[in-house]
Motif scaffolding. Structure first.
Motif: not given
Length: 416
Positions: A311-319, A332-338
């Protein structure tokens, strides 16, 4: 009923035949009608007589002759005495394709650019692409989008007339115009895939005919533009997402969220191909939105379990994605990752900021995310309310049932 192999062959040939006719004679709208009639003739004759040695030349010959008939009929209706050559492109003559060999060029990409002309609305671009390039009949497109056939017929007819009236030349645009038009093509294919993978309305969660057609057409574009990394990224995104489809519904068609899916059912071939595509495309220049979304999908698909998801990698990619293509759905998807990295309360804080965006404030997805985060936080009463609110805002029956089942599960008397 047409055999699947023959149907695939006809759909593969349809844009190439249409491109040959439009390049030679002009008249996109009339050529498209002639090609459809040639495809019908092939579906009747080929099962009985066998597939010709050169299917494309056969189709071009039949379509050209039908085009001649249609143009002559138009000439008669308009009481014109000119020869049929009056309707051809300058310097060309109208003659059956049997007079000469079928052209070898593949004009599919030019057709896609025409169908995705910026003068057309997104709905018209989608309908015309599926009809002219995908080879789907009007009734098939109407069924896929759950609208009456006459409504879809009018939409396709208006789109063809708009293309005809625009007077755009039958050629690939160049320079910045080409880049812009390619972006429109990829966006249309992306919309077609999304509607097939997660239907916005109706009784089924998927419309596999649409997602499969989007993948097929994106493969065509990738074959024609193998060096474009965003085309490769879009194809990777579709494959990596569609790989999960076999596990996304239960025995009765009910929705199964990703965290609960049996990953053994995921399509390993799609995952391997998608990962290879995005691995090759991601480092080539500044990554675009499709490559980044494909990278996120790859992280999900390569995780052996939901708990092992990075999930940290997914959060970084969404950023990164938000910086180059920010929109409320990405946020919204970034919010889920956070929330998955920092906890549900951190996600709910970000969600409160997003609720001020009227583009998504009433979308069922926002309410579903809020419900999920509230459930994670242990606030079952408010989570139940949000699940019900989400169910009331979606028009897909399977999503409604899932969301209401989650709400019922959280009811005080639901038991353990």
């Amino acid at each position: 009923m047409i055999a699947p192999d023959l149907e695939d062959l006809l759909r593969d040939q349809a844009p190439q035949v249409l491109g040959a006719l439009v390049r030679r004679y002009g008249h996109f709208d009339t050529s498209e009608d002639a090609v459809q009639e040639a495809l019908v003739a092939a579906s009747v004759q080929w099962p009985k007589d066998g597939i010709p040695d050169n299917p494309r030349a056969w189709l071009i010959t039949v379509a050209s002759r039908r085009l001649t008939d249609l143009l002559r009929a138009e000439q008669a209706r308009l009481r014109r005495e000119d020869t049929v050559a009056r309707w051809t492109l300058p310097g060309e003559r109208l003659a059956p394709a049997a007079d000469g060999p079928a052209p070898e060029s593949d004009d599919t990409l030019i057709l896609l650019f025409m169908c995705c002309h910026p003068a057309l609305s997104p709905a018209s671009q989608i309908a015309l692409t599926l009809r002219a390039v995908g080879g789907l009949t009007t009734s098939e497109i109407a069924r896929a989008f759950l609208v009456p056939e006459p409504t879809m017929a009018r939409r396709v007819s208006r789109a063809k007339k708009r293309v005809k009236d625009s007077g755009i030349p039958f050629r690939l645009p160049s320079g910045p115009e080409r880049a812009g038009r390619l972006g429109a093509v990829l966006h249309v294919l992306y919309l077609i895939f999304n509607e097939g993978y997660a239907s916005t309305s109706g009784p089924s969660l998927h419309r596999t005919e649409l997602s499969a057609e989007a993948i097929r057409l994106t493969r065509v574009v990738h074959r024609l533009l193998p060096g474009d990394p965003e085309v490769a990224g879009l194809l990777a995104l579709m494959l990596l997402t569609d790989a999960r489809r076999p596990a996304r519904t239960g025995p009765d068609g009910e929705l199964v969220p990703m965290a609960e899916q049996d990953r053994r059912l995921w399509n390993a071939d799609h995952i391997a191909e998608g990962v290879a595509l995005v691995t090759d495309a991601l480092p080539r220049g500044t990554p675009g939105p499709y490559r980044l979304q494909a990278a996120i999908a790859a992280v999900h698909d390569e995780a052996p379990s939901a708990e092992a998801t990075d999930w940290p990698q997914i959060m970084a990619l969404y950023e990164v994605l938000m910086r180059i293509a920010g929109n409320p759905v990405v946020a919204l998807n970034h919010t889920v990752a956070v929330a998955m990295v920092r906890g549900p309360r951190a996600g709910l804080d970000r969600l409160a900021e997003l609720e001020a965006d009227e583009r998504i404030a009433e979308d069922h997805r926002l309410h579903a995310v809020r419900a999920h985060l509230l459930e994670m936080a242990g606030d079952h009463a408010k989570a139940r309310e949000s699940y019900e609110a989400a169910a009331g805002r979606t028009t897909n029956v399977r999503q409604q049932r899932y969301l209401r089942a989650r709400a019922a599960h959280l009811a005080p008397d639901a038991g353990p």
